[in-house]
Design an enzyme around this catalytic site. Structure first.
Site, PDB file in Angstrom:
ATOM      1  CD  GLN A 133      -2.624   1.035   2.669  1.00 57.94           C
ATOM      2  OE1 GLN A 133      -2.166   0.536   3.685  1.00 57.94           O
ATOM      3  NE2 GLN A 133      -3.865   1.468   2.608  1.00 57.94           N
ATOM      4  N   GLY A 134       0.728   2.073  -1.029  1.00 57.04           N
ATOM      5  CA  GLY A 134       1.473   3.325  -1.091  1.00 57.04           C
ATOM      6  C   GLY A 134       0.581   4.486  -0.715  1.00 57.04           C
ATOM      7  CB  SER A 194       1.655   6.674   5.294  1.00 54.61           C
ATOM      8  OG  SER A 194       0.489   6.260   5.929  1.00 54.61           O
ATOM      9  CD  GLU A 247      -5.297   0.210   6.306  1.00 59.09           C
ATOM     10  OE1 GLU A 247      -5.662   1.288   5.805  1.00 59.09           O
ATOM     11  OE2 GLU A 247      -4.125  -0.045   6.605  1.00 59.09           O
ATOM     12  CB  SER A 273      -3.770   6.860  15.175  1.00 62.25           C
ATOM     13  OG  SER A 273      -4.477   8.083  15.111  1.00 62.25           O
ATOM     14  CD  GLU A 323      -4.479   8.704  19.369  1.00 61.70           C
ATOM     15  OE1 GLU A 323      -4.114   8.113  18.324  1.00 61.70           O
ATOM     16  OE2 GLU A 323      -4.150   8.307  20.500  1.00 61.70           O
TER      17      GLU A 323
END
Lengths: 406, 356
Positions: free
Chosen positions: A137-138, A140, A254, A387, A389
């Protein structure tokens, strides 16, 4: 967990399918592989398969049952959700596991089935269903983590192809992947609408992968550099500028796969009970109870959390029967799954004392050394895939209808 | 902050300055990568001994400074901030055993050498992976000690062991009668399984009760190191949140993260009070040392656990990498939490000491 219904139960349209699955598993699943599935395989990278493992993967791949609900025409199993559940129950009953996995199965496949062209589906889906092509997966970038839409990797229009330049990070399994699905910027003026979804072969000149060493000592993630990488326009999924919509859809897949719905997390919970391990290390009192009352109460609290989580997963999957695809509730599942997984690791460390803090070398049980690495790698679970958060933001805004800060 | 004497203030400032200039976390990383058997860098250690830290607990008559546990805690706290790999805490534990239970001859034999930084000494109590001073099988017969001690800190390099046996603490020289097997834990420091087979041993006075008193002093020292670690982990996280930009804003501007930092800060303040309280109780010889130490170690365990965990989480992906220092704090935290009693152990004892 789920107990397999009795085969002699009142006639059910799924009974004959159940019998078919059972017979097929008997014929194709080598009993020597029972319970041999490695929960850390995604982290540790590919290993050399035994002939039995190869045969099992081939059999499942040809049957399409590694991706049971995907359309048959692209190599999937073509099963209904109810049939897929039967398959899962029967596999559990036989101690069999799914040898087909990875990001192609969890995220990219479902997304391409929804957004890809006929040609793209025919090219990519069958290889994912057979487990012969690995995807990474590209998404981040160093400056675009939680704020993914700030990504800067740029794809310049060069007629029949794009020229891609930039850097990705946290590329899971990048060093082992054949292909990469990626989000790139095709328009610098617009933030979300300037993003495009591309597919890139990892052996294209200009793609360079550098593994990142984690605190657990393993390197399941990479930095991936793109320098004048040519990507044919035929490898674009959806329209130019539509990447954000497609990419977000993929993120839902995901999250739902990371929520531990009977997969990686489920396997981790399937080991020896914490109570039993604790009795061994901590000892028991006169009445046979765990000697450490404080620990005992915390283990009980953890086990209750775990069971509530598993019951919630089951309820969600039953309720999803009528829905299509994953829902916003996947954010809840990802957070709870991450928390429980981390708590479990920490309890194991505490129970074993110093014997649970071994890094390498002599004097430690194999299980304990593995659990230490799982503890440290597990710190990533509440960070990757959005995350904790960020998931809380999703819950607050999308489910609870709360407003943006400021 | 405890009210410090001028001498203590100087000691703290010197330790802090030295740790920041001469032993930053990068020095620990260098040591980790070089992996010396002793688990610390010899030159760095020599500098610490040179500054007289090995003599903080040792009375002036024996060549030390006679400053006490608050002073020792100040230094350990500064070392903890930068994860300095140092045998100082182990030496202090051994020193406290000799101070409490040693005869005049034993004191005269060991304390001057310890104060001079010539001897690496350590405390060996546990015979299993969990702290349990009630479960000791090591025996001494005719002045010879036999038994196996697990996960002895600085066990790889110690020249003097203070060993717990069924009848109390004994001094055993780290000569050839001792078999050491290294145990590599997550914190990349020295821990070893040490087997004594008919090793010549000299009993310290005080009997079995001394084991608990010395373990308390070791626990208080560990809590001081943990306080320093928690402070530094917190400060680094706070700094990071003020620089990392996402969604066009620094992370420090998000209220959800502000509240978490505020909670950690609050816990840290409580932790400091508990740790300083325990050290002061030891120095003034108060009757409730055990209770104060259990309070300090339990609170330090919980606080450092919270802060080191949040350090990784709030740094996001970078906090997961070996290249970043967060992992060092996380791993060392767990080792210190386990050493000399985890939070559950100390909560249990706290309850018993309070009669419930």
């Amino acid at each position: 967990m789920a107990t397999a219904p009795d085969i002699d139960a009142p006639a059910n349209p799924l009974d004959s399918f159940r019998a078919e699955v059972r017979a097929w598993l008997t014929a194709n699943f080598p009993p020597s592989l029972k319970g041999k599935d490695n929960a850390m395989s995604a982290v540790e990278g590919p290993h050399t398969n035994s002939p039995e493992e190869d045969a099992w993967q081939t059999a499942m791949g040809e049957k399409g049952w590694g991706v049971p609900t995907w359309p048959k025409e692209y190599g999937g199993g073509g099963l209904s959700r109810a049939e897929a559940r039967v398959l899962q129950e029967e596999m559990q009953r036989a101690g069999a596991w799914n040898p087909i996995g990875g990001m192609g199965v969890m995220m990219f496949g479902p997304t391409l089935l929804e957004y890809g062209t006929e040609e793209q589906k025919r090219e990519h889906i069958p290889a994912i269903a057979k487990g012969t092509v690995r995807w990474c997966q590209g998404y981040s970038e160093p400056g675009a983590g939680s704020d993914l839409a700030s990504l800067q990797t740029f794809a310049a229009d060069a007629g029949d192809h794009y020229v891609v330049n930039g850097q990705k990070t946290w590329t899971s399994g990048g060093q082992w992947a054949d292909k990469c699905f990626m989000l790139v910027r095709t328009d610098k003026a617009k933030k979300h609408e300037g993003i495009t979804f591309l597919l890139c072969d990892m052996d294209t000149p200009g793609v360079e992968v550098r593994p990142i060493r984690l605190i657990s000592g393993s390197s399941p993630f990479c930095e991936t550099f793109f320098t004048d990488v040519k990507v044919p326009k035929a490898n674009r999924v959806g329209a130019e500028g539509e990447g954000w919509t497609i990419g977000k859809r993929l993120l839902q897949h995901e999250r739902s796969s990371l929520s531990g719905g009977g997969s990686a997390a489920g396997r981790m919970f399937a080991g020896a009970s914490l109570g039993q391990i604790a009795k061994r290390y901590v000892g028991v009192d006169g009445e046979g109870r765990l000697a450490d009352a404080d620990l005992r109460s915390r283990i009980a609290r953890h086990e209750m959390d775990l069971r509530s989580f598993m019951l919630t997963l089951r309820r969600a999957s039953l309720e999803a029967k009528s829905n299509q695809g994953p829902s916003a509730a996947t954010s809840i599942m990802k957070n709870v799954g991450a928390r429980i997984m981390q708590e479990r690791s920490e309890l194991l460390i505490e129970i074993r004392g110093f014997a649970g803090l071994g890094w390498d070398g002599e004097g430690f049980e194999e299980d304990a050394l593995k659990d230490v690495r799982t503890w440290l790698f597990g710190k990533a679970v509440s960070i990757y895939g959005g995350s904790t958060e960020i998931q809380n933001n999703v819950i607050a805004k999308r489910i609870l209808g709360m407003l943006d800060h400021q | 902050m405890a009210v410090l004497t001028e001498e203590q203030t100087m000691l703290r400032d010197m330790a802090r300055e030295w740790a920041d200039n001469e032993a930053p976390v990068s020095a620990f990383r260098k040591m980790r990568d070089a992996a010396p058997a002793a688990g610390y860098d010899a030159a760095t250690w020599a500098a610490q001994a040179e500054m007289g830290w090995t003599g903080i607990l040792v009375p002036e008559a024996q060549g030390g400074a006679g400053m006490g546990y608050v002073s020792l805690g100040l230094v350990l706290e500064q070392l903890g901030r930068n994860l300095v790999a140092s045998p100082l805490a182990s030496i202090a534990a051994a020193t406290s055993a000799i101070l409490l239970g040693g005869s005049d001859a034993q004191k005269a034999q060991w304390l001057p050498r310890i104060a001079a930084g010539e001897v690496i000494a350590t405390l060996a109590i546990d015979e299993g992976p969990r702290f349990d001073p009630a479960k000791i099988e090591t025996r001494v017969e005719d002045g010879r000690l036999s038994g196996t001690k697990t996960f002895v800190p600085e066990g790889d390099s110690a020249q003097l062991f203070v060993v717990a046996a069924t009848d109390g603490l004994h001094l055993v020289s780290g000569d050839t009668t001792v078999t050491r097997a290294p145990r590599h834990l997550t914190d990349s420091r020295s821990h070893a399984q040490v087997t004594f087979d008919q090793a010549p041993a000299e009993a310290l006075g005080g009997g079995a009760a001394l084991i608990g008193q010395v373990a308390d002093r070791a626990a208080a020292a560990a809590a001081a190191e943990m306080l320093g670690m928690a402070e530094s982990a917190f400060a680094q996280t706070n700094d990071y949140l003020k620089t990392r930009v996402q969604f066009g804003q620094v992370l420090a501007s998000f209220q959800a993260l502000q509240h978490r930092m505020a909670k950690m800060f609050t816990e840290l303040e409580l932790c400091r009070s508990a740790v300083e309280g325990a050290l002061e109780a030891i120095d003034s010889g108060r009757a409730n040392v055990a209770q104060e130490v259990s309070l300090a170690k339990a609170v330090a365990n919980e606080t450092l656990h919270l802060v080191s965990r949040e350090m990784v989480q709030l740094h996001g992906g970078i906090g997961m990498t070996d290249e970043h220092d967060a992992g060092f704090y996380l791993k060392r935290a767990r080792v210190l939490e386990t050493q000399w009693g985890n939070a559950a152990w100390h909560r249990d004892r706290f309850a018993r000491l309070n009669g419930y």
